[in-house]
Design an enzyme around this catalytic site. Structure first.
Site, short mmCIF file in Angstrom:
data_model
loop_
_atom_site.label_atom_id
_atom_site.label_comp_id
_atom_site.label_asym_id
_atom_site.label_seq_id
_atom_site.Cartn_x
_atom_site.Cartn_y
_atom_site.Cartn_z
N TYR A 26 1.11 -0.91 0.19
CA TYR A 26 -0.18 -0.13 -0.63
C TYR A 26 0.73 1.65 0.23
CZ TYR A 26 -3.31 -3.17 1.09
OH TYR A 26 -4.09 -4.30 1.52
N HIS A 78 -0.43 -12.53 1.96
CA HIS A 78 -1.58 -11.12 0.83
C HIS A 78 -1.95 -12.18 -0.30
CE1 HIS A 78 -1.99 -6.76 0.04
NE2 HIS A 78 -3.04 -7.38 -0.03
N SER A 94 -12.87 -4.03 2.32
CA SER A 94 -14.37 -3.42 0.93
C SER A 94 -15.53 -3.91 1.14
CB SER A 94 -13.46 -4.34 -0.61
OG SER A 94 -12.65 -3.35 -1.30
N PRO A 95 -16.00 -4.37 2.15
CA PRO A 95 -17.83 -4.50 2.95
C PRO A 95 -18.62 -3.32 2.05
CG PRO A 95 -16.38 -2.95 4.63
CD PRO A 95 -15.37 -3.58 3.78
N LEU A 96 -17.74 -2.24 1.98
CA LEU A 96 -18.88 -1.23 1.05
C LEU A 96 -18.83 -0.98 -0.91
CD1 LEU A 96 -18.33 1.95 3.67
CD2 LEU A 96 -20.11 0.13 3.81
N ARG A 99 -16.21 -0.65 -2.73
CA ARG A 99 -15.39 0.21 -3.07
C ARG A 99 -15.82 1.68 -3.20
NH1 ARG A 99 -13.87 -4.80 -5.88
NH2 ARG A 99 -11.83 -5.28 -4.61
N GLY A 100 -17.03 2.00 -2.11
CA GLY A 100 -17.72 2.82 -1.43
C GLY A 100 -19.53 2.30 -2.50
N PHE A 101 -18.64 2.33 -3.39
CA PHE A 101 -20.43 1.76 -4.32
C PHE A 101 -21.97 1.69 -3.50
CE2 PHE A 101 -23.35 -0.29 -7.19
CZ PHE A 101 -23.37 0.66 -7.84
N GLY A 136 -24.10 4.64 -2.05
CA GLY A 136 -25.25 5.15 -3.09
C GLY A 136 -24.70 6.19 -2.97
#
Length: 334
Positions: free
Chosen positions: A56, A125, A223-225, A227-229, A232
């Protein structure tokens, strides 16, 4: 915040993924001082399960996390990773390296950058297809024996690979992508292209979440979201050139429009609870088992607080049934 158990240690039910503070997402907003303050606020909120890795930012993120934990190291359960090497920071070209000598050397580098004497959780990883998993895992187990690492984990593996490693040394955690639009780790791939290379060429992952529950390991969704999608807020494929989502199949215009059907359901559930879509998406991962500890990432304090509050959101059976029934995502993960 409610706690969950990690290897006998209580941690906040919602952790913090630190990758986006250093690369991959909206790099124009990168601010090291703000990220240090955010990590420290996370600890104040009870968000104590922190996740970083050498690739990262090619070491930048580990150094950043180490700086943030100065004087507060004992408040965090700190995870980092080995097995991936950045060949080019400019192009984000990454290669796998599971050779035992690399595992040992990269652990020393991580300890130095994190400014710590011991890594709480050390993940592989990605499995290197050119190196027997037993050789890589054996070298990692030696680090535990040497007192440099407390627990070992795997990332993006199949049930078969998890079992192979577990027979050599206990697997304390498996980290894989899991969200309402990525359910491969539940044994439900169901997408048009289910993440090329996600399981190191090992075929279908199988029910990795269930394997963890049966074998006393934590399951850690990244990425439980989506990747932001799933918040909303991403409604058009409009990203900075350095934002890797711009090349993701799911974020291409037609796929993104089709996938808004998933967000519509998340929003409806959120409205019933007076919650945000992000909180519902995270709460859904938490509902997959008491051993599940999601690690949403953010660079913004308001989102940190929002995500942390998801630990206290109880979804009903009706909510979960509606969320479980959302359509499979259109497009692959990568």
């Amino acid at each position: 915040m409610r706690n969950r158990d990690f290897a006998g240690t209580p941690v906040g039910a919602v952790g913090l993924g630190c990758m986006g503070m250093s690369w991959a997402y909206t790099e124009s907003e990168r601010d090291d001082d703000a990220s240090v303050a955010l990590i420290r606020e996370a600890l104040d909120l009870g968000v104590t399960f922190l996740d970083t890795a050498q690739p990262y930012g090619d070491g930048h993120n580990e150094t950043l996390v180490g700086r943030a934990l100065a004087g507060r190291r004992d408040e965090a359960v700190l995870a980092t990773k080995t097995g991936l090497v950045v060949e080019s920071l400019a192009t984000r070209k990454i290669v796998r390296n599971g050779r035992p000598e690399h595992v040992k050397a990269s652990a020393e580098d991580s300890l130095r950058r994190l400014d710590t004497d011991v890594i709480d959780l050390y993940y592989l990883h990605r499995v290197d297809p050119d190196v027997p998993l037993a050789d890589t895992w054996g070298a990692m187990a030696e680090l535990v024996a040497e007192g440099k690492v407390r627990r070992l984990g795997l990332s993006e593996v199949s049930v078969a690979q998890a079992a192979e490693a577990h027979a050599i040394h206990p697997v304390a955690a498996i980290q894989s992508e899991l969200s309402l639009w990525t359910r491969d780790a539940l044994g439900q791939p169901g997408t048009e292209a289910a993440g090329a290379g996600a399981v190191s060429g090992a075929g279908e992952a199988g029910d990795v979440v269930g394997w963890c529950a049966a074998n006393g390991a934590a399951f850690v969704p990244f990425s439980p979201l989506g990747r932001g999608f799933l918040t909303g807020t991403v409604t058009a494929a409009d990203f900075e050139d350095t934002d890797f989502r711009g090349a993701n199949p799911r974020f291409q215009e037609e796929a993104l429009k089709a996938n808004l059907r998933i967000v519509d359901v998340v929003k409806a559930v959120a409205e019933r609870h007076g919650a945000t879509p992000a909180q519902v998406a995270i709460a859904w991962t938490l509902a997959q088992g008491d051993h599940v500890i999601p690690i949403p990432g953010t660079k913004k304090q308001r989102y940190l607080r929002d995500n942390a509050a998801a630990a206290d959101l109880d979804l009903t059976e009706t909510d979960l049934a509606e969320l479980d029934a959302v359509p499979a995502a259109v497009g692959g993960r990568y």
